[in-house]
Design an enzyme around this catalytic site. Structure first.
Site, mmCIF file in Angstrom:
data_model
loop_
_atom_site.group_PDB
_atom_site.id
_atom_site.type_symbol
_atom_site.label_atom_id
_atom_site.label_comp_id
_atom_site.label_asym_id
_atom_site.label_seq_id
_atom_site.Cartn_x
_atom_site.Cartn_y
_atom_site.Cartn_z
ATOM 1 N N ARG A 299 3.146 -5.603 3.938
ATOM 2 C CA ARG A 299 3.597 -5.863 2.516
ATOM 3 C C ARG A 299 3.606 -7.340 2.455
ATOM 4 N NH1 ARG A 299 7.810 -0.763 1.433
ATOM 5 N NH2 ARG A 299 6.218 0.626 0.791
ATOM 6 N N TYR A 441 -2.273 -1.556 -2.503
ATOM 7 C CA TYR A 441 -2.049 -1.508 -0.972
ATOM 8 C C TYR A 441 -0.481 -1.578 -0.737
ATOM 9 C CZ TYR A 441 -6.507 -3.055 0.917
ATOM 10 O OH TYR A 441 -7.955 -3.263 1.404
ATOM 11 N N GLU A 442 -0.395 -0.700 0.504
ATOM 12 C CA GLU A 442 0.937 -0.633 1.065
ATOM 13 C C GLU A 442 2.159 -0.357 0.050
ATOM 14 O OE1 GLU A 442 0.598 -0.882 4.124
ATOM 15 O OE2 GLU A 442 -1.417 -1.462 4.205
ATOM 16 N N GLY A 443 1.752 0.626 -0.891
ATOM 17 C CA GLY A 443 2.821 0.836 -1.850
ATOM 18 C C GLY A 443 2.617 0.139 -3.086
#
Length: 600
Positions: A299, A441-443
């Site tokens: 993140r 991406y990544e949440g």
């Protein structure tokens, strides 16, 4: 065609003056990170970014990665050779432990270098990015045997790593993961299932790929507490540590994407021929906990993607605005010749907006990176705890806000180009397309915002959030009392913005307790509020330092004056957004829920 040039002067200013590189260099294991050494590293990285990665960015976008009939993947021409040079030059292990062959440099230094990779060729750097996270997860939670088997080769870049979370039916809801792992008598596990959206799940860079896979044991409890983490290599290492037997894992298709075409996004199938052999990381049913180590670093890296894409879009827009001759700008003397569009007031406004957002997000990211170093290496336990609390608060802000900013900056870059921005040959459209994945991406931004509210603000009753806000308020008050008119204005605007932030914190904590839906409906605005104010905080600090250096006759006067000008622009043109974000975080969230009940 525009060429990427790393903004070394601004990077070094952010590292030395804002992130406190000198203090980081006093931490155990960071002694070699002195300004001279770091400057030399940045210069070499800038050359690699400009000479090797940037020239491949456009061709990689045009040609993309290809899935062959045998299930292998071919990356665009030049990418494999670039990766070979990348690892030969030692870039892959820059911030990794010396125990496994890395260089052990601080996270904040690695972050500055990583920004260059994202700016020059984001599709290329997605492979090393995922490898870094996989290394971190194995190093922190893997057995000694796993560490010795995989980490030296992964740190060296001989093998790469992936993160296998998402499944078609689950998306971001990892409680719904169905990939199955069955214990085997020899202590290994057999995995069956399918994962989607796996970045660099298959490629031609290296002889082996180490997949970190979330899966569920047959007797595991329901929900996220029943997920375990496994190392599943493409080739099972033999007794000598070399790739041996091919494992039962295959790439079965590649996604056709809006951007980052050179990066293969794979659908991975496990166990089509009886079960893929895997080794558990840590303990059973604690996989999500372990994966969050990898995810948190990822993140942060995605936030740096936002900074890098913003910088690249800005550089391209400035280059075009300087070269494009069209019309006579308003306010010029009668009879003045037609000049480039950089003379037009609205073009200048757009370029200043791009520049101010980019410098602010860079500064916040670097300050967070330095805090990560203090949180992991400071000799005092209380200091580590304090820095970790700051990092925990800032990670969703760096990720969510920086990537949302990248959307606006890339969009403004198109606008500066006018009609040519909509034409692929100009290059600006690629940045716009590539940037779009970063908020997902990544949440997604919403997931980052929910994390910021529920885990990072409310969990301790707002104590950490209020402590950081007080620190910002102290800087605002000091500048507002300055005899320097620029600093006075910056301080006053920052003071008004931090007041809005403090009101939002005071509203958010009880609101979440009484009706989480209302609080979370305003959570993205709350995250953007934090990002905007944190950026203003760092820009204000930069202006204060630049003014002091100017008064003392130190440094590059032109660069320092530009720092003050950009900080004042940020304060007057962008910080006022904080009032709107604060209002939307509170009243907007309540209205959204009420409207949804009636109309959706």
């Amino acid at each position: 065609m525009s060429t990427y040039r790393a903004p070394l002067q601004d990077m070094e200013f952010a590292l030395n003056e804002l992130a406190g590189l000198a203090q980081v260099a006093t931490l155990p294991g960071c002694e070699e990170a002195d300004p001279g050494t770091v400057s030399a590293i940045l210069e070499e990285a800038a050359k690699f970014a400009a000479d090797v990665l940037d020239p491949l960015n456009r061709t990689g976008d045009q040609r993309g990665a290809r899935l062959l009939e045998d299930g292998s993947v071919r990356t665009p021409e030049g990418f494999r050779d670039a990766y070979r040079k990348f690892v030969e030059n030692g870039w892959n292990g820059l911030g990794k432990s010396t125990e496994f062959g890395g260089q052990g440099l601080p996270q904040v230094v690695a972050a500055a270098v990583e920004e260059m990779w994202h700016a020059s060729n984001m599709a290329f750097d997605l492979c090393p990015l995922l490898t870094q996270g996989a290394i971190e997860a194995i190093e922190r939670h893997g057995s000694d045997a796993l560490k010795q088997r995989y980490l030296p080769k992964m740190v060296a870049g001989e093998w790469t790593g992936t993160m296998n979370l998402t499944e078609a039916q689950a998306g971001s809801d990892l409680a719904a993961v169905r990939t199955r792992a069955v214990r085997h008598p020899d202590g290994t596990y057999r995995l069956t299932g399918q994962k989607i959206f796996i970045t660099y799940g298959e490629h031609d860079y290296t002889g082996n790929i180490v997949h970190l896979v979330l899966a569920r044991l047959p007797d595991a409890p329901e929900g996220v507490k029943g997920i375990s983490l496994f190392v599943v290599p493409k080739f099972i290492p033999d007794a000598s540590g070399k790739p041996g037997t091919r494992n039962d894992v295959r790439c079965v298709s590649l996604e056709h994407k809006l951007g980052i075409h050179a990066s293969p996004t794979c659908v991975m199938s496990y166990g089509d021929e009886g079960g893929a052999t895997g080794w558990i990381v840590g303990e059973e049913n604690r996989g999500l906990e372990y994966m969050f180590v990898m995810m948190n670093l990822a993140r942060y890296s995605v936030g740096l993607e936002g900074v890098g894409i913003s910088e690249r879009a800005y550089q391209r827009a400035v280059a075009y605005a300087r070269d494009r001759v069209q019309g006579r700008a308003a306010g010029l003397a009668p009879g003045a010749k037609t000049g480039s569009i950089i003379e037009h007031p609205d073009v200048r406004r757009m370029l200043m907006t791009m520049r101010a957002w980019t410098e602010a997000t860079r500064a916040v990211a670097y300050v967070t990176g330095a805090a990560m170093d203090h949180a992991s290496r400071h000799p005092d336990a209380e200091a580590r705890k304090r820095h970790q609390a700051f990092v925990d608060l800032l990670i969703p802000i760096v990720k969510g806000h920086s990537t949302e900013v990248a959307q606006e900056v890339a969009s403004l870059g198109l606008q500066v180009h006018g009609g040519m921005g909509f034409i692929e040959e100009a290059g600006a459209a690629q940045h716009y397309r590539d940037a779009r994945i970063t908020t997902i991406y990544e949440g997604t931004t919403g997931i980052q915002a929910n994390d910021l509210v529920g885990r990072k603000t409310v969990r301790d009753g707002g104590a950490t959030a209020r402590a950081v806000a007080r620190e910002i308020a102290g800087v605002a008050a000091r500048l507002a009392a300055s005899a320097d008119r620029d600093l006075e204005v910056i301080g006053a605007r920052l003071g008004a913005s931090v007041n809005a932030l403090e009101r939002a914190i005071d509203w958010m904590v009880p609101a979440y307790g009484s009706d989480p839906r209302v609080a979370l409906a305003g959570s993205v605005a709350y995250l953007r509020l934090w990002g905007t104010v944190a950026g203003g905080w760092q820009m204000a600090r930069a202006a204060e330092i630049a003014s002091r250096k100017l008064a003392a006759g130190e440094g590059d006067a032109g660069f320092l004056r530009a720092k003050v000008t950009t900080a004042r622009f940020y304060a007057e043109a962008l910080l006022p957004l904080s009032e709107s974000f604060a209002a939307l975080a509170a009243g907007g969230g309540e209205a959204a829920i009420a409207l949804a009940e009636e109309r959706f």
